[in-house]
Design an enzyme around this catalytic site. Structure first.
Site, PDB file in Angstrom:
ATOM      1  CE  LYS A 188      13.538  -1.956   0.960  1.00  0.00           C
ATOM      2  NZ  LYS A 188      13.589  -1.654  -0.333  1.00  0.00           N
ATOM      3  N   GLY A 241       4.046   3.203  -3.252  1.00  0.00           N
ATOM      4  CA  GLY A 241       4.293   1.926  -4.003  1.00  0.00           C
ATOM      5  C   GLY A 241       3.071   1.246  -4.308  1.00  0.00           C
ATOM      6  CB  SER A 242       2.364  -2.257  -5.458  1.00  0.00           C
ATOM      7  OG  SER A 242       2.862  -2.969  -4.454  1.00  0.00           O
ATOM      8  CB  THR A 245       4.079  -3.271  -0.796  1.00  0.00           C
ATOM      9  OG1 THR A 245       4.606  -3.849  -1.874  1.00  0.00           O
ATOM     10  CG2 THR A 245       5.084  -2.908   0.249  1.00  0.00           C
ATOM     11  N   GLY A 246       1.182  -2.072   0.199  1.00  0.00           N
ATOM     12  CA  GLY A 246       0.530  -0.977   1.214  1.00  0.00           C
ATOM     13  C   GLY A 246      -0.425  -2.029   2.182  1.00  0.00           C
ATOM     14  CD  GLU A 264      -0.055   9.403  -1.714  1.00  0.00           C
ATOM     15  OE1 GLU A 264      -0.720   9.187  -2.726  1.00  0.00           O
ATOM     16  OE2 GLU A 264      -0.464  10.231  -0.857  1.00  0.00           O
ATOM     17  CB  CYS A 299       1.811   6.788  -9.166  1.00  0.00           C
ATOM     18  SG  CYS A 299       1.998   8.662  -8.991  1.00  0.00           S
ATOM     19  CD  GLU A 398      -0.336   1.082 -10.679  1.00  0.00           C
ATOM     20  OE1 GLU A 398      -0.059   0.230  -9.815  1.00  0.00           O
ATOM     21  OE2 GLU A 398      -0.067   2.216 -10.523  1.00  0.00           O
TER      22      GLU A 398
HETATM   23  P1  NAD Z   1       6.174  -1.936  -4.778  1.00  0.00           P
HETATM   24  O1  NAD Z   1       5.276  -1.899  -3.670  1.00  0.00           O
HETATM   25  O2  NAD Z   1       6.665  -3.174  -5.007  1.00  0.00           O
HETATM   26  O3  NAD Z   1       7.838  -1.370  -3.786  1.00  0.00           O
HETATM   27  C1  NAD Z   1       7.761  -0.246  -3.168  1.00  0.00           C
HETATM   28  C2  NAD Z   1       8.690  -0.147  -1.923  1.00  0.00           C
HETATM   29  O4  NAD Z   1       8.324  -1.249  -0.977  1.00  0.00           O
HETATM   30  C3  NAD Z   1       9.869  -0.790  -2.426  1.00  0.00           C
HETATM   31  O5  NAD Z   1      11.021   0.024  -1.690  1.00  0.00           O
HETATM   32  C4  NAD Z   1      10.079  -2.280  -1.827  1.00  0.00           C
HETATM   33  O6  NAD Z   1      11.315  -2.391  -1.786  1.00  0.00           O
HETATM   34  C5  NAD Z   1       9.177  -1.999  -0.741  1.00  0.00           C
HETATM   35  N1  NAD Z   1       8.640  -3.229  -0.526  1.00  0.00           N
HETATM   36  C6  NAD Z   1       8.084  -4.417  -1.128  1.00  0.00           C
HETATM   37  N2  NAD Z   1       7.697  -5.366  -0.410  1.00  0.00           N
HETATM   38  C7  NAD Z   1       7.831  -5.138   1.025  1.00  0.00           C
HETATM   39  C8  NAD Z   1       7.383  -5.692   2.072  1.00  0.00           C
HETATM   40  N3  NAD Z   1       6.723  -6.796   2.145  1.00  0.00           N
HETATM   41  N4  NAD Z   1       7.594  -5.024   3.220  1.00  0.00           N
HETATM   42  C9  NAD Z   1       8.087  -3.714   3.193  1.00  0.00           C
HETATM   43  N5  NAD Z   1       8.371  -3.017   2.103  1.00  0.00           N
HETATM   44  C10 NAD Z   1       8.361  -3.849   0.791  1.00  0.00           C
HETATM   45  O7  NAD Z   1       5.883  -1.003  -5.631  1.00  0.00           O
HETATM   46  P2  NAD Z   1       6.880  -0.739  -6.743  1.00  0.00           P
HETATM   47  O8  NAD Z   1       6.948  -1.426  -7.965  1.00  0.00           O
HETATM   48  O9  NAD Z   1       8.371  -0.127  -6.486  1.00  0.00           O
HETATM   49  O10 NAD Z   1       6.271   0.921  -7.274  1.00  0.00           O
HETATM   50  C11 NAD Z   1       5.267   0.731  -7.982  1.00  0.00           C
HETATM   51  C12 NAD Z   1       4.029   1.142  -7.668  1.00  0.00           C
HETATM   52  O11 NAD Z   1       4.094   2.452  -6.714  1.00  0.00           O
HETATM   53  C13 NAD Z   1       2.856   1.576  -8.483  1.00  0.00           C
HETATM   54  O12 NAD Z   1       1.419   0.613  -8.165  1.00  0.00           O
HETATM   55  C14 NAD Z   1       2.775   3.009  -8.735  1.00  0.00           C
HETATM   56  O13 NAD Z   1       1.385   3.317  -9.037  1.00  0.00           O
HETATM   57  C15 NAD Z   1       2.814   3.244  -7.231  1.00  0.00           C
HETATM   58  N6  NAD Z   1       3.162   4.605  -6.991  1.00  0.00           N
HETATM   59  C16 NAD Z   1       2.240   5.581  -6.547  1.00  0.00           C
HETATM   60  C17 NAD Z   1       2.500   6.828  -6.600  1.00  0.00           C
HETATM   61  C18 NAD Z   1       1.542   7.894  -5.657  1.00  0.00           C
HETATM   62  O14 NAD Z   1       2.063   9.185  -5.441  1.00  0.00           O
HETATM   63  N7  NAD Z   1       0.449   7.688  -5.286  1.00  0.00           N
HETATM   64  C19 NAD Z   1       3.879   7.401  -6.919  1.00  0.00           C
HETATM   65  C20 NAD Z   1       4.829   6.438  -7.799  1.00  0.00           C
HETATM   66  C21 NAD Z   1       4.436   5.260  -7.703  1.00  0.00           C
END
Ligand code: NAD
Length: 494
Positions: A188, A241-242, A245-246, A264, A299, A398
Site C-alpha cells: 500500500k 510512517g508516522s 498511524t503506527g 519504522e 526520517c 517532528e
Molecule cells: P503517515 O503515517 O501519514 O502515512 C504512511 C502510510 O500510512 C501511508 O501509506 C498512509 O496512507 C498510511 N496510513 C495513513 N493512515 C492510515 C491508517 N489509519 N491505517 C493504515 N494506514 C494508514 O506518514 P507519512 O506522512 O506518509 O510519512 C512521514 C512519516 O514517516 C514521518 O513521521 C517520518 O519520520 C516517517 N518515516 C520514517 C522512516 C524510518 O525509517 N523510520 C523513514 C521515512 C519516513
C-alpha cells in the site's frame, strides 16, 4: 538528449496509474478514484484507484493463494535470485523515468531522487537477491538421541504500508527482503507518492515475478491502509510512517489476527556540535544538508541542532551562510537543492510549527515563509529557529519539513541530556575531534544510528531503525530478513 531535456519530456504517470494490481491484473478500485496533485504546481497530475476493504481482502486472498501454491515460495533460490536481479536491471534501465515519476507526485528534488530512489532500490534488490541463498537453518546442540532442526520459513503474506518521502527506496527496503525469502506481498503506497511504485510493480511483472506474488492497493490510509491492517490473513505488517498511524496499526493487529507489526516511525534527531569539532565550517554545511535536503522530509533529518554555547554565534553564522545557498526550486530542475513540500496540509503544518516556535520564545534566524507562491506549488524557505528550549513544541515534535531548531549546551552531560530529552530515538550526529568523547556519546545517545563527524551516511549493509517511539524492526542489512521469516523446530527422535 541532455538529461534535463529528457526529464522535461518524460511521462507524467505510469500506464498503471488509476489501477490496482491484483493477481497480475490491473483492475479498477471499487471506491471513487483519488486525484493526484503535483506539489510542483498544485495541479492535478492524474488519478489513483481507491481500494475498498473488499478490494484489499481480495488482494490478500490472491497473495495467500500465490503463496500456498508455491509459484514463488517454493521456487529454487537460484530462480528467485534471477528474477530479483532482473528487476534490479530493469530499475536501472528505467532509473530516470522512475525518479521523475516519483518527483512529480512527491516533490523531492530530482538530484536527490536520482541517487536515493532508483539507485538505492536497485541496490536493495541486488543485495537481497544475493543474500537469499546464504540463509541457513540450524542444528541445535541437543542430547545425542534427538535431532533438533531449526528451519527458517517465509511468513506467508506480508502487508507493507509505506510513506511518501522516498517511496521507491523505502518500498524496496520492504519488498526486496520479503520477496527474497519467498513471501507474497500486498503493498500500500502513500496517496501522495504512488506513481513510481506502480511503475515498479509493472517492472516486477516484466522481470518474471509470478502474478499474485506482488499486489498493489492504492487509496486513502484510513480506508485501504486500515483494511490491510485489519486483514485476518496477512501474517506480518511492515510499516514506515508516522507514530500516529503506527499506533493505529498496533490496534488493528490487536483487533484482528495479532499479525506481527514492525514499525519504522519518525524522529527528532539531535545533531550535536562540540567546540572541539575538527572542522566547524564542514559541520555547518553538513548541518544544513542534514535538515534541508528533500525539504526536511527525511526520517533521520538532523532537526535539532545542539551546539556548544562557546561556538554558537560563529556556528550559526556559518550555518546561515550555507543555508542561504540552498533555495527551494523546481524539483525537476537538476540544479535544485531543495524541492517542494509534499502536500498543502503538510505545508500548513510546517508553517504552524514556525508560528508556535516563535510564540514560545524561539528566535527566527532565517526563512520562515512560504516560497515560490507564484508557481501554485508548495514550497517553504529553509528555516532556522534559535533559542529553542526543551519544553517547546519545536524541540519535542517532528515537523517533517525544512525547519531546524537550535539549542545551546555547556557540558557534555548537558548535551547528552538534551539529546535524549524527546520520546524519539531514530538518529543522531556528533561532531568532535575527541575520540573518547565520540565513543562516550555513541554509547549514551538513545538512537538507532549515531553519526560521528558526518551526518546521514549509510548503505545497505547496516540496519536502519529506531528505538523508543521511533519504532521497532529494522530495514536493510541481513538483520531485516528476520522480519520476513518464521522459525520452525523439527524435534526428531533418533
Ligand atoms: P503517515 O503515517 O501519514 O502515512 C504512511 C502510510 O500510512 C501511508 O501509506 C498512509 O496512507 C498510511 N496510513 C495513513 N493512515 C492510515 C491508517 N489509519 N491505517 C493504515 N494506514 C494508514 O506518514 P507519512 O506522512 O506518509 O510519512 C512521514 C512519516 O514517516 C514521518 O513521521 C517520518 O519520520 C516517517 N518515516 C520514517 C522512516 C524510518 O525509517 N523510520 C523513514 C521515512 C519516513
Amino acid at each position: 538528449m541532455a538529461t534535463q531535456t529528457l526529464i522535461d519530456h518524460l511521462a507524467v504517470a505510469p500506464v498503471a496509474a488509476g489501477r490496482l494490481l491484483i493477481g497480475g491484473d490491473w483492475v479498477d478500485g471499487q471506491d471513487a478514484p483519488l486525484p493526484v496533485l503535483s506539489p510542483i504546481n498544485g495541479r492535478q497530475l492524474t488519478t489513483l484507484a481507491s481500494a475498498s476493504a473488499a478490494d484489499v481482502d481480495r488482494a490478500v486472498a490472491t497473495a495467500r493463494a500465490a503463496f500456498d501454491d508455491g509459484r514463488w515460495s517454493r521456487q529454487p533460490p537460484a530462480a528467485r535470485k534471477a528474477v530479483l536481479h532482473r528487476l534490479a536491471d530493469l530499475i536501472q534501465t528505467h532509473a530516470l523515468e522512475l525518479a521523475v515519476l516519483g518527483v512529480r507526485d512527491n516533490g523531492t528534488e530530482i538530484s536527490m531522487a536520482l541517487r536515493a530512489e532508483p539507485g538505492s532500490a536497485a541496490g536493495t534488490f541486488r543485495y537481497y537477491a544475493e543474500a537469499l541463498d546464504k540463509v541457513y537453518g540450524e542444528i541445535a546442540p541437543t542430547a545425542p538421541d534427538v535431532l533438533g532442526l531449526i528451519h527458517r520459513e517465509p511468513v506467508g503474506v506480508v502487508a507493507a504500508i509505506v510513506p511518501w518521502n522516498f517511496p521507491l527506496m523505502i518500498g524496496a527496503w520492504k519488498l526486496a527482503p520479503a520477496l527474497a525469502m519467498g513471501n507474497s506481498v500486498v503493498l500500500k503506497p502513500a496517496e501522495t507518492a504512488s506513481l513510481s511504485l506502480l511503475r515498479l510493480a509493472e517492472l516486477a511483472l516484466e522481470a518474471g515475478l509470478p502474478p499474485g506474488v506482488l499486489n498493489v492497493v492504492t487509496g486513502p490510509g484510513h480506508v485501504t491502509g486500515q483494511a490491510l491492517g485489519l486483514s485476518m490473513d496477512a501474517d506480518v505488517l511492515v510499516f514506515t510512517g508516522s507514530g500516529a498511524t503506527g499506533r493505529r496499526l498496533l490496534d488493528y493487529s490487536a483487533r484482528s489476527n495479532l499479525k506481527r507489526c514492525y514499525l519504522e516511525l519518525g524522529g527528532k534527531s539531535p545533531n550535536i556540535v562540540f567546540a572541539d569539532a575538527p572542522d566547524l565550517a564542514a559541520a555547518a554545511k553538513a548541518a544544513a544538508t542534514a535538515i534541508f535536503r528533500n525539504a526536511g522530509q527525511v526520517c533521520v533529518a538532523g532537526s535539532r541542532l545542539l551546539v556548544d554555547r562557546a561556538v554558537q554565534d560563529d556556528f550559526l553564522a556559518a550555518l546561515a551562510q550555507a543555508t542561504q545557498k540552498m533555495t527551494p526550486g523546481n524539483p525537476l530542475d537538476l540544479s535544485t537543492q531543495i524541492g517542494a513540500v509534499n502536500s498543502e496540509p503538510q505545508l500548513d503544518r510546517n508553517l504552524g510549527f514556525i508560528a508556535d516556535a516563535q510564540a514560545e520564545g524561539g528566535r527566527l534566524v532565517l526563512g520562515g515563509h512560504r516560497a515560490l507562491v507564484e508557481t501554485g506549488g508548495w514550497y517553504l524557505e529553509p528555516t532556522i529557529i534559535a533559542d529553542v528550549a526543551p519544553h517547546h513544541r519545536l524541540f519535542q515534535h517532528e515537523v517533517f519539513g525544512p525547519v531546524l531548531s537550535v539549542t545551546p549546551f555547556e557540558t557534555e552531560a548537558e548535551a547528552i541530556g538534551l539529546a535524549n530529552a524527546t520520546d524519539y530515538g531514530l538518529a543522531a550526529g556528533v561532531w568532535t575531534g575527541n575520540l573518547s568523547r565520540a565513543h562516550r556519546m555513541v554509547r549514551a545517545i538513545r538512537a538507532g544510528v549515531v553519526h560521528v563527524n558526518t551526518y546521514g551516511g549509510a548503505d545497505g549493509t547496516v540496519p536502519l531503525g529506531g528505538v523508543r517511539q521511533s519504532g521497532n524492526g529494522h530495514d536493510k542489512s541481513l538483520h531485516a530478513l528476520d522480519k520476513y521469516t518464521d522459525l520452525k523446530t523439527a524435534w526428531i527422535q533418533i
